[in-house]
Design a protein around this motif. Structure first.
Motif, PDB file in Angstrom:
ATOM      1  N   ALA A  80       0.838  -2.344  -6.408  1.00 15.73           N
ATOM      2  CA  ALA A  80       0.190  -1.156  -6.961  1.00 15.73           C
ATOM      3  C   ALA A  80      -0.675  -0.479  -5.921  1.00 15.73           C
ATOM      4  O   ALA A  80      -1.250  -1.132  -5.040  1.00 15.73           O
ATOM      5  N   HIS A  81      -0.763   0.817  -6.063  1.00 14.32           N
ATOM      6  CA  HIS A  81      -1.626   1.714  -5.276  1.00 14.32           C
ATOM      7  C   HIS A  81      -1.019   2.049  -3.914  1.00 14.32           C
ATOM      8  O   HIS A  81      -0.435   3.113  -3.771  1.00 14.32           O
ATOM      9  N   CYS A  82      -1.201   1.213  -2.898  1.00 16.03           N
ATOM     10  CA  CYS A  82      -0.600   1.492  -1.579  1.00 16.03           C
ATOM     11  C   CYS A  82      -1.012   2.850  -1.017  1.00 16.03           C
ATOM     12  O   CYS A  82      -0.243   3.508  -0.316  1.00 16.03           O
ATOM     13  N   PRO A 126      -1.259   7.723  -9.771  1.00 21.12           N
ATOM     14  CA  PRO A 126      -1.949   8.914  -9.267  1.00 21.12           C
ATOM     15  C   PRO A 126      -3.340   9.138  -9.853  1.00 21.12           C
ATOM     16  O   PRO A 126      -4.275   9.480  -9.128  1.00 21.12           O
ATOM     17  N   TRP A 127      -3.476   8.910 -11.140  1.00 19.00           N
ATOM     18  CA  TRP A 127      -4.762   9.182 -11.792  1.00 19.00           C
ATOM     19  C   TRP A 127      -5.828   8.229 -11.269  1.00 19.00           C
ATOM     20  O   TRP A 127      -6.903   8.623 -10.835  1.00 19.00           O
ATOM     21  N   SER A 128      -5.494   6.946 -11.305  1.00 16.91           N
ATOM     22  CA  SER A 128      -6.428   5.926 -10.846  1.00 16.91           C
ATOM     23  C   SER A 128      -6.703   6.073  -9.356  1.00 16.91           C
ATOM     24  O   SER A 128      -7.840   5.897  -8.898  1.00 16.91           O
ATOM     25  N   ASN A 129      -5.684   6.398  -8.592  1.00 13.89           N
ATOM     26  CA  ASN A 129      -5.860   6.513  -7.142  1.00 13.89           C
ATOM     27  C   ASN A 129      -6.884   7.588  -6.799  1.00 13.89           C
ATOM     28  O   ASN A 129      -7.720   7.411  -5.916  1.00 13.89           O
ATOM     29  N   ILE A 130      -6.812   8.693  -7.492  1.00 19.66           N
ATOM     30  CA  ILE A 130      -7.762   9.771  -7.212  1.00 19.66           C
ATOM     31  C   ILE A 130      -9.154   9.347  -7.675  1.00 19.66           C
ATOM     32  O   ILE A 130     -10.150   9.503  -6.969  1.00 19.66           O
ATOM     33  N   LEU A 131      -9.210   8.759  -8.846  1.00 18.04           N
ATOM     34  CA  LEU A 131     -10.491   8.387  -9.442  1.00 18.04           C
ATOM     35  C   LEU A 131     -11.216   7.308  -8.628  1.00 18.04           C
ATOM     36  O   LEU A 131     -12.404   7.424  -8.343  1.00 18.04           O
ATOM     37  N   PHE A 132     -10.491   6.273  -8.241  1.00 19.83           N
ATOM     38  CA  PHE A 132     -11.137   5.126  -7.596  1.00 19.83           C
ATOM     39  C   PHE A 132     -11.080   5.165  -6.087  1.00 19.83           C
ATOM     40  O   PHE A 132     -12.020   4.795  -5.412  1.00 19.83           O
ATOM     41  N   ALA A 133      -9.920   5.556  -5.582  1.00 15.97           N
ATOM     42  CA  ALA A 133      -9.734   5.453  -4.132  1.00 15.97           C
ATOM     43  C   ALA A 133      -9.913   6.797  -3.453  1.00 15.97           C
ATOM     44  O   ALA A 133      -9.903   6.867  -2.240  1.00 15.97           O
ATOM     45  N   ARG A 134     -10.086   7.852  -4.236  1.00 15.91           N
ATOM     46  CA  ARG A 134     -10.107   9.216  -3.672  1.00 15.91           C
ATOM     47  C   ARG A 134      -8.923   9.373  -2.725  1.00 15.91           C
ATOM     48  O   ARG A 134      -9.039   9.855  -1.610  1.00 15.91           O
ATOM     49  N   ALA A 135      -7.774   8.909  -3.180  1.00 15.75           N
ATOM     50  CA  ALA A 135      -6.611   8.861  -2.290  1.00 15.75           C
ATOM     51  C   ALA A 135      -5.330   9.103  -3.084  1.00 15.75           C
ATOM     52  O   ALA A 135      -5.350   9.117  -4.318  1.00 15.75           O
ATOM     53  N   GLU A 139      -5.407  -0.412  -1.492  1.00 13.61           N
ATOM     54  CA  GLU A 139      -5.818   0.490  -2.572  1.00 13.61           C
ATOM     55  C   GLU A 139      -6.880   1.484  -2.127  1.00 13.61           C
ATOM     56  O   GLU A 139      -6.752   2.678  -2.374  1.00 13.61           O
ATOM     57  N   SER A 140      -7.956   0.975  -1.522  1.00 15.25           N
ATOM     58  CA  SER A 140      -9.090   1.864  -1.252  1.00 15.25           C
ATOM     59  C   SER A 140      -9.802   1.402   0.012  1.00 15.25           C
ATOM     60  O   SER A 140      -9.561   0.292   0.514  1.00 15.25           O
ATOM     61  N   VAL A 141     -10.706   2.239   0.510  1.00 15.25           N
ATOM     62  CA  VAL A 141     -11.395   1.913   1.760  1.00 15.25           C
ATOM     63  C   VAL A 141     -12.174   0.599   1.618  1.00 15.25           C
ATOM     64  O   VAL A 141     -12.136  -0.251   2.509  1.00 15.25           O
ATOM     65  N   ASP A 142     -12.866   0.427   0.478  1.00 15.33           N
ATOM     66  CA  ASP A 142     -13.685  -0.785   0.331  1.00 15.33           C
ATOM     67  C   ASP A 142     -12.822  -2.042   0.226  1.00 15.33           C
ATOM     68  O   ASP A 142     -13.124  -3.083   0.805  1.00 15.33           O
ATOM     69  N   GLU A 143     -11.700  -1.923  -0.471  1.00 16.97           N
ATOM     70  CA  GLU A 143     -10.804  -3.084  -0.593  1.00 16.97           C
ATOM     71  C   GLU A 143     -10.189  -3.422   0.762  1.00 16.97           C
ATOM     72  O   GLU A 143     -10.128  -4.592   1.180  1.00 16.97           O
ATOM     73  N   GLU A 144      -9.777  -2.400   1.486  1.00 19.12           N
ATOM     74  CA  GLU A 144      -9.147  -2.592   2.794  1.00 19.12           C
ATOM     75  C   GLU A 144     -10.129  -3.278   3.772  1.00 19.12           C
ATOM     76  O   GLU A 144      -9.786  -4.236   4.454  1.00 19.12           O
TER      77      GLU A 144
END
Ligand code: GUN
Ligand code: FE
Length: 460
Positions: free
Chosen positions: A270-272, A294-303, A236-241
């Motif tokens: 989800a996310h990927c 898409p919405w959450s990905n930009i908001l949380f993962a900046r991705a 999902e995101s850098v911190d999760e990874e």
């Protein structure tokens, strides 16, 4: 009660990412068990068995489209929708989300919140929802029963987390497995174990960081024993990874799910956003689904998820859309629009994803997520992720009638019941242009009827 009628008017669906099918002046028979009995262009061709059914004639600016498939929702986060998204994912879970979810130890709270979520989803055109519940068995049963009562088509999971979760919310490994198995059996007893079941259970490890190896393995065994869907989060995101790699000696989500028996053609991740190509290749091979939020990905993962790149490089990789309520606060319409917008950024990097080139000439073949593609992702593509492309997502004879009636501006420019429309109709638009305006600028006010299995679920 199913509609049991013939609808005459315009039907729009998107069987592929590039083909919007606009069928004007067709007759669509909806039978008493919610199946599309016949589609024809000439009234005289309606088969004998359906003659005599009442005919509903749509106005020129009313169209019927398939219901939307939202592949990723956190039901117990609904109350915080639109708030508390100011900090990164891992902090957000600890500070806001675990406390909000733990409140579902109260059945009264679940009975209060869940029906409100379902009416929000239906009103906004979602007819199939894939839902995380909370960690609690009883509240998740309430969620499943609420779905049944609301008439939505649903996949529901009891969320599992036996570590890295606060004491007030964490489960034991044994308790989590026992409750999951009980939930799956309970759903199958109530609604059957086949595709026809309107509410279906999903094995739901929250994500790798909150699940021990024993829990993941046990959940994999349950998913295989009961042949059910699996939902989780991945890359999902850098911190999760980083957290996963530190917990598992540099190993990553997809391989951990795979070795736990949790990765197959009924797995939706989800996310990927941060998948490596080799991982996308593994997911393609086993038939697992990427859910872009898409919405959450930009908001949380900046991705973002590079959807056209995946479609061209991994043509059999299943991809759908999710809202990720409440990490994302958009509706499915908002997420379709965000999928269009994010593609304009992704397309810079899709030929060589590590490239920082902004040479649009080379990349412009990748500028492909338009309103049609986004609508396909939200309907037919989501149906395929759930193995239900022969049942929902488009309109063909023999499929279920999961559909929305859109009112795209009657002549008076107000909706059927007098509500103002979000967009102005000038009177000379084609029906395809009006539909495009709904995808890009419309909202729930245009959604005047919603059917699942031919049953009107907005007014019933
Ligand atoms: N990863 C683990 N839990 C969650 C959640 O609730 N939302 C999101 N977006 N990611 C998660
Ligand atoms: Fe999520």
């Amino acid at each position: 009660m199913s509609l049991e009628a013939i609808i005459h008017g315009t039907f729009i669906d998107a069987p592929t990412a590039r083909s919007l099918r606009v069928r004007e002046n067709v007759f669509v028979v909806v039978t008493n068990n919610g199946v599309i009995g016949q589609i024809c262009t000439d009234e005289s061709h309606i088969r004998e068995e359906f003659k005599g059914l009442r005919i509903i004639r749509l106005a020129k600016t009313q169209v019927i489209v398939p219901g939307l498939v939202d592949l990723h929702i956190h039901a117990p986060q609904f109350k915080q929708l639109g708030t508390k998204t100011d900090i990164p994912l891992m902090e957000w879970l600890q500070k806001y989300t675990f406390p909000a979810e733990s409140a579902f130890s109260s059945s009264a709270h679940a009975s209060n919140i869940y029906p409100k979520l379902l009416s929000h989803l239906l009103k906004n055109g979602t007819t199939t929802a894939v839902l995380y519940g909370s960690n609690h068995l009883s509240a998740t049963k309430i969620l499943a029963e609420s779905c049944h009562k609301a008439g939505i088509r649903a996949f529901v999971g009891k969320t599992c987390a036996d570590m890295l979760t606060p004491d007030y919310y964490v489960e034991t490994t044994e308790g989590s497995l026992k409750d999951t198995e009980e939930f799956v059996k309970w759903c199958y007893e109530k609604w059957g174990s086949g595709k026809e079941g309107k509410v279906r259970p999903v094995v739901t490890p929250r994500f790798i960081p909150t699940c021990s190896k024993e829990l993941l393995k046990g959940l994999g065994d349950i998913a295989q024993k009961y042949d059910c869907f699996v939902q989780s989060h991945a890359a999902e995101s850098v911190d999760e990874e980083a957290l996963v790699e530190s917990q598992h000696s540099g190993r990553r989500d997809v391989e951990i799910y795979q070795e736990s028996g949790l990765l197959g053609n009924k797995t939706i991740l989800a996310h990927c956003c941060r998948l490596k190509d080799s991982e996308a290749g593994v997911m393609e091979k086993v038939g697992a689904t990427v859910v872009s939020c898409p919405w959450s990905n930009i908001l949380f993962a900046r991705a973002t998820v590079p959807i056209p790149y995946y479609n061209s490089t991994f043509p059999n990789l299943k991809i759908g859309l999710g809202t990720d309520i409440a990490g994302g606060f958009g509706t499915m319409l908002d997420n379709m629009r965000t999928a269009i917008l994010q593609d304009r950024i992704d397309s810079f990097a899709t030929v060589d994803r590590s490239s920082t080139s902004t040479d649009l000439d080379i990349k412009k073949e990748n500028w492909t997520v338009d309103f049609k593609y986004a609508f396909h992702l939200a309907t037919a593509s989501g149906a395929k992720a759930l193995g239900m492309e022969d049942m929902i997502g488009t309109f063909e004879e023999g499929m279920r009638f999961d559909a929305l009636q859109l009112d795209l501006g009657l002549d008076g420019e107000n909706g059927e019941d007098g509500r103002a429309m979000r967009f102005t109709r000038f009177g000379n638009e084609s029906v395809e242009e009006l539909f495009e305006k709904w995808v890009t600028t419309g909202d729930d006010r245009n959604v005047v009827r919603v059917w699942v299995d031919g049953v009107d679920v907005l007014s019933s």
